[in-house]
Write a protein that holds these residues in place. Structure first.
Motif, PDB file in Angstrom:
ATOM      1  N   VAL A   1       0.831  -1.209   0.000  1.00 47.44           N
ATOM      2  CA  VAL A   1       0.000   0.000   0.000  1.00 47.44           C
ATOM      3  C   VAL A   1       0.862   1.254   0.000  1.00 47.44           C
ATOM      4  CG1 VAL A   1      -1.692   1.328   1.335  1.00 47.44           C
ATOM      5  CG2 VAL A   1      -1.986  -1.136   1.035  1.00 47.44           C
ATOM      6  N   LEU A   2       1.872   1.301   0.851  1.00 46.60           N
ATOM      7  CA  LEU A   2       2.680   2.516   0.902  1.00 46.60           C
ATOM      8  C   LEU A   2       3.470   2.733  -0.380  1.00 46.60           C
ATOM      9  CD1 LEU A   2       3.828   2.786   4.603  1.00 46.60           C
ATOM     10  CD2 LEU A   2       1.952   3.900   3.427  1.00 46.60           C
ATOM     11  N   ARG A   3       3.962   1.668  -0.991  1.00 45.62           N
ATOM     12  CA  ARG A   3       4.659   1.803  -2.266  1.00 45.62           C
ATOM     13  C   ARG A   3       3.691   2.337  -3.326  1.00 45.62           C
ATOM     14  NH1 ARG A   3       6.195  -3.346  -3.455  1.00 45.62           N
ATOM     15  NH2 ARG A   3       7.539  -3.251  -1.652  1.00 45.62           N
ATOM     16  N   TYR A   4       2.476   1.808  -3.354  1.00 46.22           N
ATOM     17  CA  TYR A   4       1.462   2.266  -4.304  1.00 46.22           C
ATOM     18  C   TYR A   4       1.127   3.742  -4.063  1.00 46.22           C
ATOM     19  CZ  TYR A   4      -3.083   2.804  -6.558  1.00 46.22           C
ATOM     20  OH  TYR A   4      -4.121   3.270  -7.313  1.00 46.22           O
ATOM     21  N   MET A   5       0.817   4.078  -2.813  1.00 47.74           N
ATOM     22  CA  MET A   5       0.469   5.466  -2.496  1.00 47.74           C
ATOM     23  C   MET A   5       1.626   6.401  -2.837  1.00 47.74           C
ATOM     24  SD  MET A   5      -1.462   5.291   1.146  1.00 47.74           S
ATOM     25  CE  MET A   5      -3.234   5.355   1.204  1.00 47.74           C
TER      26      MET A   5
ATOM     27  N   ILE B   1       1.458   9.579  -5.436  1.00 49.08           N
ATOM     28  CA  ILE B   1       1.574  10.912  -4.855  1.00 49.08           C
ATOM     29  C   ILE B   1       2.898  11.555  -5.267  1.00 49.08           C
ATOM     30  CG2 ILE B   1       1.747  12.213  -2.682  1.00 49.08           C
ATOM     31  CD1 ILE B   1      -1.088  11.200  -3.282  1.00 49.08           C
ATOM     32  N   SER B   2       3.966  10.787  -5.299  1.00 48.64           N
ATOM     33  CA  SER B   2       5.290  11.340  -5.587  1.00 48.64           C
ATOM     34  C   SER B   2       5.531  11.625  -7.061  1.00 48.64           C
ATOM     35  CB  SER B   2       6.376  10.396  -5.075  1.00 48.64           C
ATOM     36  OG  SER B   2       6.328  10.322  -3.676  1.00 48.64           O
ATOM     37  N   GLU B   3       4.830  10.925  -7.927  1.00 52.98           N
ATOM     38  CA  GLU B   3       5.085  11.087  -9.368  1.00 52.98           C
ATOM     39  C   GLU B   3       4.964  12.533  -9.839  1.00 52.98           C
ATOM     40  OE1 GLU B   3       6.789   9.932 -12.593  1.00 52.98           O
ATOM     41  OE2 GLU B   3       6.432   8.541 -10.952  1.00 52.98           O
ATOM     42  N   PRO B   4       3.869  13.231  -9.550  1.00 48.62           N
ATOM     43  CA  PRO B   4       3.806  14.630 -10.014  1.00 48.62           C
ATOM     44  C   PRO B   4       4.833  15.523  -9.313  1.00 48.62           C
ATOM     45  CG  PRO B   4       1.860  14.083  -8.695  1.00 48.62           C
ATOM     46  CD  PRO B   4       2.629  12.816  -8.900  1.00 48.62           C
TER      47      PRO B   4
ATOM     48  N   LEU C   1      11.514  17.771  -6.580  1.00 45.70           N
ATOM     49  CA  LEU C   1      11.218  17.783  -5.156  1.00 45.70           C
ATOM     50  C   LEU C   1      11.064  16.375  -4.611  1.00 45.70           C
ATOM     51  CD1 LEU C   1       8.460  20.565  -5.051  1.00 45.70           C
ATOM     52  CD2 LEU C   1      10.840  20.784  -4.346  1.00 45.70           C
ATOM     53  N   THR C   2      11.381  16.230  -3.333  1.00 51.34           N
ATOM     54  CA  THR C   2      11.001  15.034  -2.594  1.00 51.34           C
ATOM     55  C   THR C   2       9.623  15.314  -1.996  1.00 51.34           C
ATOM     56  OG1 THR C   2      11.943  15.858  -0.530  1.00 51.34           O
ATOM     57  CG2 THR C   2      13.414  14.561  -1.970  1.00 51.34           C
ATOM     58  N   PHE C   3       8.975  14.269  -1.523  1.00 49.57           N
ATOM     59  CA  PHE C   3       7.680  14.476  -0.881  1.00 49.57           C
ATOM     60  C   PHE C   3       7.835  15.376   0.336  1.00 49.57           C
ATOM     61  CE2 PHE C   3       4.129  13.088   1.898  1.00 49.57           C
ATOM     62  CZ  PHE C   3       3.092  13.533   1.095  1.00 49.57           C
TER      63      PHE C   3
ATOM     64  N   LEU D   1       0.557  21.009  -7.832  1.00 51.12           N
ATOM     65  CA  LEU D   1       0.734  19.729  -7.146  1.00 51.12           C
ATOM     66  C   LEU D   1      -0.463  19.384  -6.274  1.00 51.12           C
ATOM     67  CD1 LEU D   1       4.538  19.936  -6.332  1.00 51.12           C
ATOM     68  CD2 LEU D   1       3.396  18.501  -8.037  1.00 51.12           C
ATOM     69  N   ILE D   2      -1.021  20.366  -5.605  1.00 54.20           N
ATOM     70  CA  ILE D   2      -2.222  20.116  -4.802  1.00 54.20           C
ATOM     71  C   ILE D   2      -3.352  19.633  -5.706  1.00 54.20           C
ATOM     72  CG2 ILE D   2      -4.067  21.286  -3.497  1.00 54.20           C
ATOM     73  CD1 ILE D   2      -1.637  20.453  -1.811  1.00 54.20           C
ATOM     74  N   ASP D   3      -3.506  20.251  -6.867  1.00 53.75           N
ATOM     75  CA  ASP D   3      -4.550  19.827  -7.808  1.00 53.75           C
ATOM     76  C   ASP D   3      -4.318  18.381  -8.262  1.00 53.75           C
ATOM     77  OD1 ASP D   3      -5.697  22.346  -7.596  1.00 53.75           O
ATOM     78  OD2 ASP D   3      -4.916  23.060  -9.524  1.00 53.75           O
ATOM     79  N   ALA D   4      -3.078  18.041  -8.584  1.00 49.18           N
ATOM     80  CA  ALA D   4      -2.757  16.673  -9.036  1.00 49.18           C
ATOM     81  C   ALA D   4      -3.008  15.659  -7.923  1.00 49.18           C
ATOM     82  CB  ALA D   4      -1.309  16.601  -9.510  1.00 49.18           C
ATOM     83  N   ILE D   5      -2.581  15.987  -6.708  1.00 45.39           N
ATOM     84  CA  ILE D   5      -2.774  15.083  -5.577  1.00 45.39           C
ATOM     85  C   ILE D   5      -4.256  14.975  -5.229  1.00 45.39           C
ATOM     86  CG2 ILE D   5      -2.271  14.750  -3.114  1.00 45.39           C
ATOM     87  CD1 ILE D   5       0.517  16.050  -3.732  1.00 45.39           C
ATOM     88  N   GLN D   6      -4.990  16.073  -5.352  1.00 49.76           N
ATOM     89  CA  GLN D   6      -6.427  16.053  -5.096  1.00 49.76           C
ATOM     90  C   GLN D   6      -7.130  15.092  -6.046  1.00 49.76           C
ATOM     91  OE1 GLN D   6      -8.279  18.119  -2.645  1.00 49.76           O
ATOM     92  NE2 GLN D   6      -9.611  16.389  -3.080  1.00 49.76           N
ATOM     93  N   ASN D   7      -6.718  15.074  -7.304  1.00 52.85           N
ATOM     94  CA  ASN D   7      -7.306  14.149  -8.281  1.00 52.85           C
ATOM     95  C   ASN D   7      -7.078  12.694  -7.884  1.00 52.85           C
ATOM     96  OD1 ASN D   7      -8.340  16.171  -9.913  1.00 52.85           O
ATOM     97  ND2 ASN D   7      -6.532  16.243 -11.216  1.00 52.85           N
TER      98      ASN D   7
END
Length: 149
Positions: A18-22, A26-29, A35-37, A109-115
């Motif tokens: 799960v954490l690898r997936y999340m 999340i980190s891709e964009p 940047l790092t997370f 980034l917030i928009d991408a993560i929100q999606n």
């Protein structure tokens, strides 16, 4: 023979999956902006604050050393996502603020993560996601911030 309790085995299996997936979603964009997370979280915190933040304030809120935050801040400064303003009364204290470029990237980034987050809510349902967030909140206050740790 495996004597590891089932709950621990399940935790280990799901933790890595799960954490690898999340993290990947999340980190891709975030990676496209160098940047790092952690650096993104700091940038977002600076941008969300109603007042300029000091490095020591950020270190305290993230429960890490000032040098750890300083490394992340140096990335944000390098790409001109943040800037520093010295305190006139004590020039050693430098407040951190987002540049216009940093504000724009933070919003992208917030928009991408929100999606991504919205798709998880749609798949799992808001009650299950709220339950997960309640668990994270409890874990933070009862385990991470516990005086025993």
């Amino acid at each position: 023979m495996n004597n590891t309790p089932k709950m621990l085995n399940d935790f280990l299996k799901y933790y890595s999956t799960v954490l690898r997936y999340m993290d990947s979603y999340i980190s891709e964009p975030i990676k496209q902006f160098h940047l790092t997370f952690d650096a993104f979280l700091i940038m977002h915190e600076i941008g969300s604050s109603r007042q300029p933040l000091l490095l020591m304030d950020i270190a305290a809120s993230h429960h890490v050393s000032r040098s750890a935050i300083s490394r992340q801040i140096s990335i944000l400064l390098k790409y001109e996502y943040v800037y520093q303003v010295a305190n006139p009364a004590d020039r050693r204290q430098k407040s951190l603020l987002l540049t216009a470029k940093g504000q724009d990237i933070d919003q992208q980034l917030i928009d991408a993560i929100q999606n991504v987050f919205d798709s998880w809510v749609k798949q799992l349902g808001s009650q299950r996601v709220e339950g997960m967030l309640d668990f994270f909140s409890d874990f933070t206050t009862q385990v991470i911030q516990s005086p025993e740790n």
